[in-house]
Each structure stands twice: as structure tokens, then as C-alpha cells.
Design a protein around this motif. Structure first.
Motif, PDB file in Angstrom:
ATOM      1  N   VAL A  62       0.853  -1.176   0.000  1.00  0.00           N
ATOM      2  CA  VAL A  62       0.000   0.000   0.000  1.00  0.00           C
ATOM      3  C   VAL A  62       0.898   1.237   0.000  1.00  0.00           C
ATOM      4  O   VAL A  62       1.945   1.259   0.672  1.00  0.00           O
ATOM      5  N   VAL A  63       0.522   2.232  -0.777  1.00  0.00           N
ATOM      6  CA  VAL A  63       1.255   3.495  -0.787  1.00  0.00           C
ATOM      7  C   VAL A  63       0.315   4.569  -0.251  1.00  0.00           C
ATOM      8  O   VAL A  63      -0.812   4.706  -0.744  1.00  0.00           O
ATOM      9  N   THR A  64       0.759   5.299   0.772  1.00  0.00           N
ATOM     10  CA  THR A  64      -0.056   6.390   1.319  1.00  0.00           C
ATOM     11  C   THR A  64       0.799   7.640   1.482  1.00  0.00           C
ATOM     12  O   THR A  64       2.030   7.569   1.466  1.00  0.00           O
ATOM     13  N   GLY A  65       0.132   8.753   1.669  1.00  0.00           N
ATOM     14  CA  GLY A  65       0.798   9.952   2.160  1.00  0.00           C
ATOM     15  C   GLY A  65       0.713   9.956   3.672  1.00  0.00           C
ATOM     16  O   GLY A  65       0.404   8.924   4.289  1.00  0.00           O
ATOM     17  N   ALA A  66       0.992  11.096   4.298  1.00  0.00           N
ATOM     18  CA  ALA A  66       0.862  11.249   5.745  1.00  0.00           C
ATOM     19  C   ALA A  66       0.312  12.640   5.999  1.00  0.00           C
ATOM     20  O   ALA A  66       0.343  13.496   5.102  1.00  0.00           O
ATOM     21  N   ALA A  67      -0.208  12.868   7.224  1.00  0.00           N
ATOM     22  CA  ALA A  67      -0.696  14.208   7.553  1.00  0.00           C
ATOM     23  C   ALA A  67       0.446  15.051   8.109  1.00  0.00           C
ATOM     24  O   ALA A  67       0.646  16.196   7.716  1.00  0.00           O
ATOM     25  N   VAL A  68       1.213  14.461   9.031  1.00  0.00           N
ATOM     26  CA  VAL A  68       2.280  15.148   9.746  1.00  0.00           C
ATOM     27  C   VAL A  68       3.301  14.087  10.140  1.00  0.00           C
ATOM     28  O   VAL A  68       2.950  12.915  10.276  1.00  0.00           O
TER      29      VAL A  68
ATOM     30  N   CYS B 123       5.184   4.926   2.755  1.00  0.00           N
ATOM     31  CA  CYS B 123       4.569   6.181   3.175  1.00  0.00           C
ATOM     32  C   CYS B 123       5.404   7.348   2.647  1.00  0.00           C
ATOM     33  O   CYS B 123       6.608   7.417   2.887  1.00  0.00           O
ATOM     34  N   VAL B 124       4.745   8.253   1.951  1.00  0.00           N
ATOM     35  CA  VAL B 124       5.440   9.420   1.402  1.00  0.00           C
ATOM     36  C   VAL B 124       5.232  10.604   2.343  1.00  0.00           C
ATOM     37  O   VAL B 124       4.098  10.958   2.668  1.00  0.00           O
ATOM     38  N   VAL B 125       6.322  11.199   2.795  1.00  0.00           N
ATOM     39  CA  VAL B 125       6.260  12.358   3.689  1.00  0.00           C
ATOM     40  C   VAL B 125       6.966  13.516   3.008  1.00  0.00           C
ATOM     41  O   VAL B 125       8.118  13.369   2.567  1.00  0.00           O
ATOM     42  N   TRP B 126       6.302  14.641   2.899  1.00  0.00           N
ATOM     43  CA  TRP B 126       6.943  15.833   2.347  1.00  0.00           C
ATOM     44  C   TRP B 126       7.715  16.538   3.454  1.00  0.00           C
ATOM     45  O   TRP B 126       7.279  16.556   4.611  1.00  0.00           O
ATOM     46  N   THR B 127       8.840  17.112   3.088  1.00  0.00           N
ATOM     47  CA  THR B 127       9.698  17.711   4.128  1.00  0.00           C
ATOM     48  C   THR B 127       8.967  18.808   4.892  1.00  0.00           C
ATOM     49  O   THR B 127       9.208  19.008   6.083  1.00  0.00           O
ATOM     50  N   ASP B 128       8.024  19.499   4.235  1.00  0.00           N
ATOM     51  CA  ASP B 128       7.313  20.566   4.964  1.00  0.00           C
ATOM     52  C   ASP B 128       6.224  20.019   5.892  1.00  0.00           C
ATOM     53  O   ASP B 128       5.537  20.777   6.575  1.00  0.00           O
TER      54      ASP B 128
ATOM     55  N   GLY C  56       0.921  -5.852  12.125  1.00  0.00           N
ATOM     56  CA  GLY C  56       0.865  -4.811  11.106  1.00  0.00           C
ATOM     57  C   GLY C  56       1.806  -5.188   9.972  1.00  0.00           C
ATOM     58  O   GLY C  56       2.335  -6.294   9.925  1.00  0.00           O
ATOM     59  N   PRO C  57       2.000  -4.248   9.007  1.00  0.00           N
ATOM     60  CA  PRO C  57       2.908  -4.525   7.895  1.00  0.00           C
ATOM     61  C   PRO C  57       4.285  -4.957   8.404  1.00  0.00           C
ATOM     62  O   PRO C  57       4.802  -4.413   9.370  1.00  0.00           O
ATOM     63  N   ARG C  58       4.872  -5.947   7.734  1.00  0.00           N
ATOM     64  CA  ARG C  58       6.197  -6.404   8.164  1.00  0.00           C
ATOM     65  C   ARG C  58       7.288  -5.475   7.664  1.00  0.00           C
ATOM     66  O   ARG C  58       8.417  -5.514   8.125  1.00  0.00           O
ATOM     67  N   ARG C  59       6.941  -4.713   6.646  1.00  0.00           N
ATOM     68  CA  ARG C  59       7.961  -3.845   6.072  1.00  0.00           C
ATOM     69  C   ARG C  59       7.399  -2.429   5.951  1.00  0.00           C
ATOM     70  O   ARG C  59       6.276  -2.239   5.490  1.00  0.00           O
ATOM     71  N   LEU C  60       8.175  -1.447   6.412  1.00  0.00           N
ATOM     72  CA  LEU C  60       7.768  -0.047   6.308  1.00  0.00           C
ATOM     73  C   LEU C  60       8.856   0.710   5.562  1.00  0.00           C
ATOM     74  O   LEU C  60      10.025   0.698   5.966  1.00  0.00           O
ATOM     75  N   ASP C  61       8.494   1.338   4.439  1.00  0.00           N
ATOM     76  CA  ASP C  61       9.417   2.208   3.712  1.00  0.00           C
ATOM     77  C   ASP C  61       8.886   3.631   3.766  1.00  0.00           C
ATOM     78  O   ASP C  61       7.694   3.862   3.557  1.00  0.00           O
ATOM     79  N   VAL C  62       9.769   4.569   4.081  1.00  0.00           N
ATOM     80  CA  VAL C  62       9.361   5.967   4.141  1.00  0.00           C
ATOM     81  C   VAL C  62      10.116   6.726   3.064  1.00  0.00           C
ATOM     82  O   VAL C  62      11.353   6.654   2.992  1.00  0.00           O
ATOM     83  N   VAL C  63       9.380   7.421   2.213  1.00  0.00           N
ATOM     84  CA  VAL C  63      10.006   8.252   1.188  1.00  0.00           C
ATOM     85  C   VAL C  63       9.892   9.699   1.638  1.00  0.00           C
ATOM     86  O   VAL C  63       8.781  10.215   1.828  1.00  0.00           O
ATOM     87  N   ILE C  64      11.030  10.336   1.875  1.00  0.00           N
ATOM     88  CA  ILE C  64      11.017  11.732   2.299  1.00  0.00           C
ATOM     89  C   ILE C  64      11.238  12.580   1.059  1.00  0.00           C
ATOM     90  O   ILE C  64      12.290  12.502   0.411  1.00  0.00           O
ATOM     91  N   ALA C  65      10.216  13.364   0.711  1.00  0.00           N
ATOM     92  CA  ALA C  65      10.237  14.065  -0.566  1.00  0.00           C
ATOM     93  C   ALA C  65      10.267  15.574  -0.375  1.00  0.00           C
ATOM     94  O   ALA C  65       9.643  16.105   0.542  1.00  0.00           O
TER      95      ALA C  65
END
Ligand code: SF4
Lengths: 203, 468
Positions: free
Chosen positions: A109-115, A145-150, A192-201
Motif C-alpha cells: 500500500v502506498v499512502t501519504g501522511a498528515a504530519v 509512506c510518502v512524507v513531504w519535508t514541509d 501490522g505490515p512487516r515492512r515499512l518504507d518511508v520516502v522523504i520528498a
């Protein structure tokens, strides 16, 4: 005999202290002098999430690399389409994806984040359009999970005050699912998910 | 005042139970290793936070403020949660709480419920009550599952199966977990995988979830559950119906107060900067998660505790278990000796207040009064002060004599005695400026209850001699 509610409230009224002194608020509202991106990366690495960097331009490529081995890619209703060029299974309120389908092997699953919170390495999901239902980030084996630097706040107080509406369903994720119940050995990927990848964009 | 019932009433006095547990060397070894590991982790991550003492002061004061405004805040919580689509129920004691939950489960026609670890449901004995009407409750926290399969009871707030090592856990799984592989090893990842497989089917088919809550927010009606494994998220998200059993003291006035407690709780509890998962939900969200949510607010001895001016600070407790991990008595006797679901230092003050002094009358003596629990407590509960207070209030001499006999082994061994003294000095460090100490470790406490004594020396003669 009166009902439980009336009786408990009466008991509490009779037993409570007359007053309490004012609450001191000397703790820090933000963490000054840290590079929130660097600290977040450090915390994510510490709990063994995969960490990846991207720009708006390279995001699709970075995600493409992470999704190469997935059999199915699930996305919430509002995840921007250009992020993922290949075929996706898009969740929607009219046709929600079944739990059984999310539980299939090889689903990412690919999601964004709020904060995000730098000092604790926490991603906060608030069921916004690019995050979707709670079950999406729960049942599949792999969460990207995609997190924007701001979106990154320094500490907990700053992060919570940025949430637009605390009454939405909130999920705070700090690392992959883990247990320490057997002789305090950390074992990851319990439910929960066995693998967590975070993309900091960077926008 | 009406007192609490259920699994907070010890069936055996502490000294008798402690003596049994003391014979178990394996138990003591498991406990020692575990408590020391968590303790060290906790010290490391607390050391990272330079406003820790400010957070503790705020945390304590917020909770005191809640206790002073509890009736209004409970009404506000009820109103906010109801507006958001939850149904709020009230229960005076354990039996009434079990009746409410049992009725709610029966209304769904479910024969099975999945549970996320909850002190409140353990306190009221919910699993037994459900079993009595033919409803099977499955604990989904790994440690709780181990304890449930073993037909045992939890022995630690945070790590309920702390008293088992890996080979004991493998044996429990092999003999009690349906469908488990015969060749299951005692490798922790293999054991966790076995639990995952066992529980996955239950999560995906369960229609009713039962939880507790770490916090209940008055202004928004939000409930908060803090966990690690994701079993909590499963129970809170997948079932159609969610029933949460919540002590009335769990209220926080506003959502913003979480900024304090989400810093204090994980670091004090598991020694992590943040626990892997925290879930918050407010009533019902159409299309996302359970579409029927209930909250059962329970008293069960909490108002009796609130009545006592000195003892009411026990209601600040956020169940982090830090006080257990630093307690020299807990480390030797383990959680079962306390006879209540609330063991360790907090249990020694909470259980007798909730049940009334008659039951649990020996518990206030289950301590050396070394003060380490106060230093560790994120909401600054002065556990030694409350212990002394309860000893003065309670039925004294017989209990004291019995506890004295049982605990005297600490003093019989020079190393243990030295450790107790070191702990006493740590405990008294904040008072050092005053030159006197208000309390000594038990048993000298019997004397310091009524007078001050000089502070313990910074070094003992033996320590000084060894260093020469
Ligand atoms: S008394 Fe304090 S240290 Fe002990 S469990 Fe409660 S909050 Fe934690």
C-alpha cells in the motif's frame, strides 16, 4: 437504587478535591536548533524502516523502485495518480477493497501522511484523501509512506497542533509492528505490515 | 463509600504469596533480566529529553486538575462521544461492568470477541464473565496470549508474560495452541510467527472487538490506545462493533494534553521514543472502522480512592510500569505475589485503596520505601508517601509482622542490603540540600514514619574501604 451514571457522578462529586493548583507549562513546544529531516531519518533508520529521498520530479521513479517486487499496489482514493505510473488498485467509498484482498501475499500500500514527528520518528495518518481508511495501512504486508519535508514537525506538541481535525481516525506509526514479549527480544512484523518504507520528498 | 471488586482483591496475603514465589529461581532470573533491560532502555531515552522534569510536573498537574474537575469532564466526554456516534454506559463495580459488556456482546449474537490488552477488562474479570455465557474472548497481545494459553495470570503491567522464558513459551504454544507446528523452535521470531498465524484468522473474522483506553479526551470524545504489535489496530479497526472499557480517571480535558502524555508514556513504559502504533478514534467514522462503538465508564473503587487526600494521587497513574521495573521487591517476588492485576509499587497503593483496607491489608508493607518508584514515575506519584500513609491508616501490627518476616531476606544478605542502601541514597538525592531524610527504607521506616533521620552517607564504610 439510582442508576449507575447518577450514582457514580454523585460519588465523584462528593469525593473530589476542592480545587487543584494551575498546570505549569514549562515544557518545550518545539525542539529548537535541529534539522528535522536529518533527525527524522536518524529515528527511522534506528527502528529499521527503509528510508528513501526524493524530489517531486523523482518521486515516481523512487516509488517505482520500491514497488518493483509487489504483486499488487493498493492506493487510497486521493493519492495523486502521477506518483505511480503502473497499474494500481484504488480504494474508494463506493467500492471498498475487501480485507481478504488486502491480506493477499505481495500487496503493497502506498499512502501519504498528515504530519511527521522528527524526534520520535513518527508518521501521523489522519485518513485524509491520500491516506484513506485505517485498514489500508494495516493489513497489507508492505507499507510505503510518502512524507513531504514541509510536513515534518520537530517534536510532539508541534506535530499534534498541526492536525486539522483530531476527531478523524488517527494512526501514529513509529516503526514496523514489533513485539518485545519474548525475553524482550525485538521481533518485527507481528500483525501490522512487516515492512515499512518511508520516502522523504522535497516539493 | 463503595469499594471495587474483581481481580484487584488478593486471595492470599502478600507475605504468603511472596514466599511461594521466592522459591522459584527461574522466575527470579527471568524477572531480573527483564526489569533491568527495560530500566536501562528507559534511562537512555528519558535522558534524551531535556525538558523531562517539566513534562513530569505538567503531567502530574494535568491529572490533578482532572481529578478536581472529574464530574464536569466525564459529562463533557459523554456528550462529545455521544455526538460523535458512540454509546456511553456507566458501571459502578466489576460485576456491573461485566454485565454491561456481556449484554452488548450478546446483542450482536457473536460467540467470539477479540481483545486488545486492557488492564480495565482484567480488573473486572471480563474474560471469565464472557466465558460463563459461552462467549470466547481471545487475547491478541502476544504476552497476554501466552498467559491465556497457559491458563495463568499476567505478572507485569507492560510485559504480562515477563515471568516466562523462550523455551517455556515454546512449550506452552506446542501443547496449547491449536494447529501449531510440532517442530516449533524457541526462536523468538518463530514464536511470534506462530502467534501471528494463529491470530490472523481470528482478526479477519471477528465481528466484535473489546479494548481499554489509555486516554479518553473530554473535549472531543476521542479514545486513545497505545500499543506495539498492531494487534490493537486489528481489534480497533476490523470488527463491526467495538466495546471499550475505560476507568473514569482516564479522562484528559483536551486533545492538546496528549502532547504531554505521548511524550511521557512511551519513554517511561517501553523505553522507546514512541511506541510503534497509537490509534485514536472518535465515535464512528462512516466507512472506516467499527460502525457501532460503545464506551463503558467504570468506577470500581476509583471514587473510594479519590476520597483520600494523600492516596488519590494514585489515580494519576498512566500504567507505564516504570515503577515495577525499578522496585527491588517486585524484582524478587514478581507480579503474582501482589494478588491483584495491579502489581508492584503502584499496585501496593492502588489495590488496597480500590478494595478498601480490609482486603489487601498487607500490600502497603510490600516495599522497602527506597523511593526509586517515585523517581521513575512520569506523573510524580509519591508512592512511598502513600505507602506510609496507608500503613498508618490500615490494620497495623499483624500485617507488619508478617511482611517483616517475609521480606527480611533482603536484609539478611549483605549484597542485597548494600543495593537497598544505594537505592535509598538515590531516592534521597533530591532531599540532600535539606540534610535530613523523611523516610528510610523499610524496616527502619517504622521509625521514620514519625521522625526525620540524617541522610544516608554518600558512601558506606565498605564502599569506601574497597576504593582505598
Ligand atoms: S505509578 Fe507512575 S511509574 Fe508506576 S505505573 Fe503508574 S504512572 Fe507508571
Amino acid at each position: 437504587m439510582s442508576d449507575a451514571r447518577t450514582e457514580i457522578l454523585a460519588r465523584v462529586r462528593a469525593a473530589r478535591p476542592a480545587s487543584a493548583p494551575p498546570v505549569p507549562r514549562d515544557y518545550r513546544r518545539d525542539v529548537p536548533g535541529i534539522d528535522v529531516v536529518e533527525v527524522l531519518v536518524d529515528r527511522l533508520v534506528d527502528y529499521r524502516a527503509g528510508v528513501h529521498r526524493a524530489t517531486a520530479a523523482s518521486l515516481a521513479d523512487v516509488l517505482g523502485g520500491l514497488l518493483a517486487s509487489s504483486s499488487t499496489v493498493v492506493v487510497p482514493p486521493g493519492l495523486p495518480a502521477p506518483w505511480i505510473p503502473g497499474p494500481v488498485l484504488r480504494d474508494s467509498s463506493d467500492a471498498p477493497i475487501s480485507v481478504a484482498a488486502l491480506d493477499e501475499p505481495g500487496v503493497t500500500v502506498v499512502t501519504g501522511a498528515a504530519v511527521a514527528i522528527a524526534v520520535t520518528g513518527t508518521l501521523i495518518l489522519d485518513a485524509g484523501p491520500d491516506q484513506g481508511r485505517r485498514v489500508l495501512s494495516l493489513v497489507p504486508d508492505h507499507h510505503v509512506c510518502v512524507v513531504w519535508t514541509d510536513q515534518i514537525a520537530g517534536g510532539v506538541p508541534a506535530a499534534l497542533s498541526r492536525l486539522p481535525d483530531p476527531t478523524r481516525p488517527l494512526t501514529l506509526v513509529s516503526g514496523p509492528s514489533a513485539t518485545s514479549d519474548i525475553e524482550l527480544n525485538r521481533v518485527e512484523g507481528v500483525h501490522g505490515p512487516r515492512r515499512l518504507d518511508v520516502v522523504i520528498a522535497t516539493r | 463509600m463503595s469499594h471495587g471488586t474483581g481481580n484487584i482483591v488478593a486471595l492470599r496475603p502478600f507475605p504468603d504469596a511472596a514466599r511461594l514465589e521466592l522459591d522459584d529461581a527461574q522466575l527470579r532470573a527471568n524477572l531480573r533480566r527483564a526489569t533491568h533491560t527495560i530500566r536501562d532502555k528507559r534511562l537512555r531515552v528519558v535522558g534524551e529529553v531535556d525538558d523531562w522534569e517539566d513534562l513530569r510536573r505538567s503531567g502530574a498537574a494535568i491529572k490533578d486538575d482532572v481529578l478536581a474537575r472529574l464530574p464536569e469532564l466525564l459529562e463533557q466526554f459523554e456528550e462529545s462521544a455521544t455526538r460523535a456516534g458512540a454509546v456511553v454506559h456507566w458501571a459502578r463495580d466489576a460485576a456491573e461492568a461485566c454485565d454491561v459488556v456481556t449484554r452488548l456482546v450478546r446483542e450482536t449474537a457473536a460467540r467470539e470477541v477479540v481483545k486488545v490488552k486492557s488492564m480495565a477488562t482484567q480488573e473486572i474479570g471480563l474474560n471469565e464473565a464472557l466465558a460463563a455465557v459461552g462467549i470466547e474472548a481471545t487475547e491478541t497481545d502476544l504476552a497476554e496470549l501466552i498467559v491465556q494459553l497457559a491458563e495463568d495470570t499476567p505478572s507485569h503491567i507492560l510485559v504480562p508474560a515477563i515471568h516466562y522464558n523462550r523455551s517455556q513459551i515454546r512449550d506452552i504454544f506446542r501443547s496449547r495452541m491449536p494447529g501449531v507446528a510440532a517442530g516449533l523452535t524457541d526462536d523468538p521470531p518463530a514464536l511470534a510467527e506462530a502467534a501471528r498465524t494463529h491470530l490472523r484468522a481470528k482478526f479477519l473474522s471477528a465481528t466484535v472487538g473489546v479494548s481499554g483506553a489509555n486516554f479518553a479526551i473530554a473535549d472531543t470524545g476521542t479514545l486513545v490506545v497505545v500499543e506495539s504489535e498492531g494487534n490493537g489496530r486489528m481489534c480497533l479497526t476490523l470488527p463491526q462493533t467495538l466495546i471499550s472499557v475505560v476507568g473514569i480517571e482516564k479522562i484528559l480535558p483536551t486533545f492538546a494534553e496528549l502532547e504531554v502524555f505521548l511524550q511521557l508514556l512511551p519513554r517511561s513504559s517501553t523505553g522507546e521514543r514512541m511506541n510503534p502504533y497509537t490509534s485514536m478514534w472518535t465515535g464512528v467514522t462512516p466507512g472506516d472502522g467499527p460502525q457501532t462503538t460503545h464506551v463503558v465508564l467504570i468506577d470500581n473503587g476509583r471514587t473510594a480512592t479519590l476520597e483520600d487526600e494523600v492516596g488519590r494521587q494514585a489515580l494519576r497513574c498512566i500504567r507505564c510500569s516504570a515503577c515495577l521495573n525499578v522496585c527491588p521487591v517486585y524484582e524478587r517476588v514478581g507480579g503474582h505475589a501482589y494478588g491483584s492485576v495491579y502489581p508492584g509499587p503502584i499496585g501496593a497503593i492502588l489495590s488496597p485503596q480500590m478494595t478498601g483496607a480490609g482486603a489487601n491489608k498487607t500490600l502497603p508493607y510490600a516495599s522497602t520505601l527506597c523511593g526509586a518508584c517515585f523517581d521513575a514515575c512520569p506523573v510524580r506519584i509519591d508512592i512511598p508517601q502513600v505507602l506510609v500513609h496507608l500503613r498508618q491508616k490500615g490494620p497495623k501490627p499483624a500485617a507488619e509482622r508478617a511482611a517483616f518476616r517475609s521480606l527480611s531476606w533482603i536484609m539478611r544478605d549483605r549484597r542485597r542490603y548494600a543495593a537497598a542502601l544505594r537505592a535509598a541514597r538515590r531516592g534521597s538525592a533530591p532531599l540532600r540540600g535539606f540534610g535530613r531524610l523523611r523516610r528510610l527504607p523499610w524496616p527502619a521506616s517504622a521509625w521514620t514514619d514519625s521522625r526525620d533521620v540524617p541522610l544516608p552517607p554518600k558512601q558506606t564504610f565498605r564502599e569506601w574501604w574497597t576504593k582505598r
